[in-house]
Scaffold this active site. Structure first.
Site, PDB file in Angstrom:
ATOM      1  N   HIS A 118     -23.217 -34.834 -36.524  1.00 45.77           N
ATOM      2  CA  HIS A 118     -22.500 -35.265 -37.733  1.00 45.77           C
ATOM      3  C   HIS A 118     -22.908 -34.444 -38.960  1.00 45.77           C
ATOM      4  CE1 HIS A 118     -21.659 -39.426 -35.723  1.00 45.77           C
ATOM      5  NE2 HIS A 118     -20.809 -38.511 -35.361  1.00 45.77           N
ATOM      6  N   CYS A 151     -13.130 -24.339 -58.151  1.00 44.71           N
ATOM      7  CA  CYS A 151     -11.938 -25.201 -58.172  1.00 44.71           C
ATOM      8  C   CYS A 151     -12.088 -26.393 -59.103  1.00 44.71           C
ATOM      9  CB  CYS A 151     -11.643 -25.770 -56.790  1.00 44.71           C
ATOM     10  SG  CYS A 151     -11.949 -24.643 -55.457  1.00 44.71           S
ATOM     11  N   THR A 189     -29.482 -45.927 -31.456  1.00 49.68           N
ATOM     12  CA  THR A 189     -28.056 -45.790 -31.786  1.00 49.68           C
ATOM     13  C   THR A 189     -27.260 -46.946 -31.199  1.00 49.68           C
ATOM     14  OG1 THR A 189     -26.052 -44.437 -31.567  1.00 49.68           O
ATOM     15  CG2 THR A 189     -27.746 -44.124 -29.884  1.00 49.68           C
ATOM     16  N   ASN A 214     -34.317 -49.228 -28.044  1.00 49.01           N
ATOM     17  CA  ASN A 214     -33.603 -49.894 -29.135  1.00 49.01           C
ATOM     18  C   ASN A 214     -34.187 -51.285 -29.316  1.00 49.01           C
ATOM     19  OD1 ASN A 214     -31.452 -51.095 -30.859  1.00 49.01           O
ATOM     20  ND2 ASN A 214     -30.239 -49.318 -30.222  1.00 49.01           N
TER      21      ASN A 214
HETATM   22  P1  NAD Z   1     -25.986 -47.647 -36.332  1.00 45.22           P
HETATM   23  O1  NAD Z   1     -26.335 -48.000 -37.732  1.00 45.22           O
HETATM   24  O2  NAD Z   1     -24.618 -47.902 -35.864  1.00 45.22           O
HETATM   25  O3  NAD Z   1     -26.960 -48.413 -35.346  1.00 45.22           O
HETATM   26  C1  NAD Z   1     -28.352 -48.403 -35.508  1.00 45.22           C
HETATM   27  C2  NAD Z   1     -28.968 -48.745 -34.178  1.00 45.22           C
HETATM   28  O4  NAD Z   1     -30.365 -48.602 -34.297  1.00 45.22           O
HETATM   29  C3  NAD Z   1     -28.676 -50.181 -33.730  1.00 45.22           C
HETATM   30  O5  NAD Z   1     -28.366 -50.176 -32.362  1.00 45.22           O
HETATM   31  C4  NAD Z   1     -30.018 -50.896 -33.988  1.00 45.22           C
HETATM   32  O6  NAD Z   1     -30.237 -51.941 -33.073  1.00 45.22           O
HETATM   33  C5  NAD Z   1     -30.996 -49.766 -33.772  1.00 45.22           C
HETATM   34  N1  NAD Z   1     -32.262 -49.895 -34.486  1.00 45.22           N
HETATM   35  C6  NAD Z   1     -32.520 -50.421 -35.709  1.00 45.22           C
HETATM   36  N2  NAD Z   1     -33.797 -50.292 -36.035  1.00 45.22           N
HETATM   37  C7  NAD Z   1     -34.413 -49.681 -34.990  1.00 45.22           C
HETATM   38  C8  NAD Z   1     -35.734 -49.252 -34.724  1.00 45.22           C
HETATM   39  N3  NAD Z   1     -36.723 -49.419 -35.612  1.00 45.22           N
HETATM   40  N4  NAD Z   1     -35.996 -48.657 -33.533  1.00 45.22           N
HETATM   41  C9  NAD Z   1     -35.015 -48.469 -32.618  1.00 45.22           C
HETATM   42  N5  NAD Z   1     -33.735 -48.837 -32.819  1.00 45.22           N
HETATM   43  C10 NAD Z   1     -33.438 -49.429 -33.992  1.00 45.22           C
HETATM   44  O7  NAD Z   1     -26.405 -46.123 -36.162  1.00 45.22           O
HETATM   45  P2  NAD Z   1     -25.718 -44.973 -35.325  1.00 45.22           P
HETATM   46  O8  NAD Z   1     -25.478 -45.420 -33.938  1.00 45.22           O
HETATM   47  O9  NAD Z   1     -26.532 -43.778 -35.568  1.00 45.22           O
HETATM   48  O10 NAD Z   1     -24.282 -44.760 -35.980  1.00 45.22           O
HETATM   49  C11 NAD Z   1     -24.090 -44.784 -37.369  1.00 45.22           C
HETATM   50  C12 NAD Z   1     -23.608 -43.489 -38.002  1.00 45.22           C
HETATM   51  O11 NAD Z   1     -24.184 -43.546 -39.303  1.00 45.22           O
HETATM   52  C13 NAD Z   1     -24.129 -42.229 -37.417  1.00 45.22           C
HETATM   53  O12 NAD Z   1     -23.042 -41.414 -37.249  1.00 45.22           O
HETATM   54  C14 NAD Z   1     -25.012 -41.590 -38.477  1.00 45.22           C
HETATM   55  O13 NAD Z   1     -24.508 -40.331 -38.809  1.00 45.22           O
HETATM   56  C15 NAD Z   1     -24.804 -42.381 -39.719  1.00 45.22           C
HETATM   57  N6  NAD Z   1     -26.059 -42.775 -40.423  1.00 45.22           N
HETATM   58  C16 NAD Z   1     -27.075 -41.883 -40.504  1.00 45.22           C
HETATM   59  C17 NAD Z   1     -28.248 -42.231 -41.122  1.00 45.22           C
HETATM   60  C18 NAD Z   1     -29.353 -41.198 -41.180  1.00 45.22           C
HETATM   61  O14 NAD Z   1     -29.089 -40.011 -41.182  1.00 45.22           O
HETATM   62  N7  NAD Z   1     -30.612 -41.621 -41.170  1.00 45.22           N
HETATM   63  C19 NAD Z   1     -28.410 -43.505 -41.659  1.00 45.22           C
HETATM   64  C20 NAD Z   1     -27.328 -44.395 -41.572  1.00 45.22           C
HETATM   65  C21 NAD Z   1     -26.166 -44.007 -40.929  1.00 45.22           C
HETATM   66 ZN    ZN Z   2     -13.862 -24.926 -54.342  1.00 44.89          ZN
END
Ligand code: NAD
Ligand code: ZN
Length: 253
Positions: A118, A151, A189, A214
């Site tokens: 991403h 732009c 995730t 997870n």
């Molecule tokens: P999500 O927010 O959908 O899910 C988070 C997952 O992590 C859940 O399944 C949850 O149960 C689990 N979780 C929470 N705390 C945890 C821990 N301490 N240890 C292990 N697991 C834990 O996240 P996603 O699946 O990555 O999808 C969300 C989208 O949001 C992604 O595409 C990402 O790009 C973006 N995002 C990124 C960030 C970042 O870069 N840090 C932060 C928020 C969202």
């Molecule tokens: Zn531009």
């Protein structure tokens, strides 16, 4: 034999591990995940605020959220989970990290083959002329948002928003990593964001062993996971490292 030693033995036997990570691995670095919304995301609904249509129509509103998220990211340090993956690579077991995160913390933990599915927040991009500039702390003071000097349009962090295309280079690199791996570790995730969530299914269908870490089960758990290690990534991964006789301090370059 406990699950931890089983997984450690599997890693020793098969090697060639890839990690597929999501927002959960960065929770202990102080960056909240989308699901199980906390902090930032209680205030800003990600489905709205991280959608490209919202950015295009109301950049000033979306930049209020972005300033907060960028600040969190600048202040964050790798968690024990990130460091464990660094150590796993240094020891030769981990071949690639495919991450959905945009926070750059895998780089800071010493991993070198990182596939950013991403994108990332290191650059700002102009949606009109595609000019890129480095995203520095100074942008946080540009009001109501940083603009392109060609732009005069709002610039957007180079992370992939909902409704945007996945970088083709990331799709190809992920495909190659999946083809070659023997074990995939799915870490922090929710498995609901597509097409990223296809990656573990592709690895499983090619015969890779599936380890999942997870705090809660996910759609992967009943479908493809063979070893579900329930708990925080920052507790579970260091235990595996320990079983392998490695140390978190091995991670740093
Ligand atoms: P999500 O927010 O959908 O899910 C988070 C997952 O992590 C859940 O399944 C949850 O149960 C689990 N979780 C929470 N705390 C945890 C821990 N301490 N240890 C292990 N697991 C834990 O996240 P996603 O699946 O990555 O999808 C969300 C989208 O949001 C992604 O595409 C990402 O790009 C973006 N995002 C990124 C960030 C970042 O870069 N840090 C932060 C928020 C969202
Ligand atoms: Zn531009």
């Amino acid at each position: 034999m406990g699950k931890y030693s089983q997984v450690a033995n599997l890693i020793k036997e098969k090697g060639n591990v890839i990690a597929f990570t999501g927002a959960g691995i960065s929770v202990e670095s102080g960056i909240p995940a989308f699901r199980g919304a906390q902090g930032l995301w209680e205030k800003y609904d990600p489905e709205e605020y991280a959608h490209i249509n919202s950015f295009v129509s109301e950049p000033a509103k979306i930049w209020c959220m972005l300033r907060e998220m960028i600040k969190l990211t600048f202040d964050a340090h790798p968690s024990p989970a990130h460091l464990a993956l660094g150590a796993l690579e240094k020891a030769g077991f981990l071949k690639a990290v495919i991450t959905q995160n945009v926070d750059g913390l895998h780089q800071e933990a010493g991993n070198t083959n990182i596939i950013e599915y991403h994108g990332n927040m290191r650059n700002l991009v102009c949606l009109k002329c595609r000019k890129k500039i480095p995203l520095k702390q100074e942008v946080l003071t540009a009001m109501p948002y940083p603009t392109c000097d060609r732009c005069n349009k709002a610039m957007k962090p180079d992370g992939v928003f909902f409704g945007e295309q996945i970088p083709i280079s990331a799709i190809e690199a992920a495909h190659e990593a999946v083809e070659n791996c023997k074990i995939i570790m799915i870490i922090g995730t929710s498995g609901v964001v597509y097409p990223a969530a296809e990656v573990p299914f592709q690895a499983a269908s090619r015969g890779a062993a599936v380890v999942e870490i997870n705090v809660n089960p996910t759609p992967f758990t009943s479908a493809v996971t063979q070893y579900f290690l329930e708990g925080s990534a920052s507790q579970v991964l260091p235990r595996i490292i320990d079983e392998l006789g490695l140390k978190l301090s091995d991670a740093q370059p």
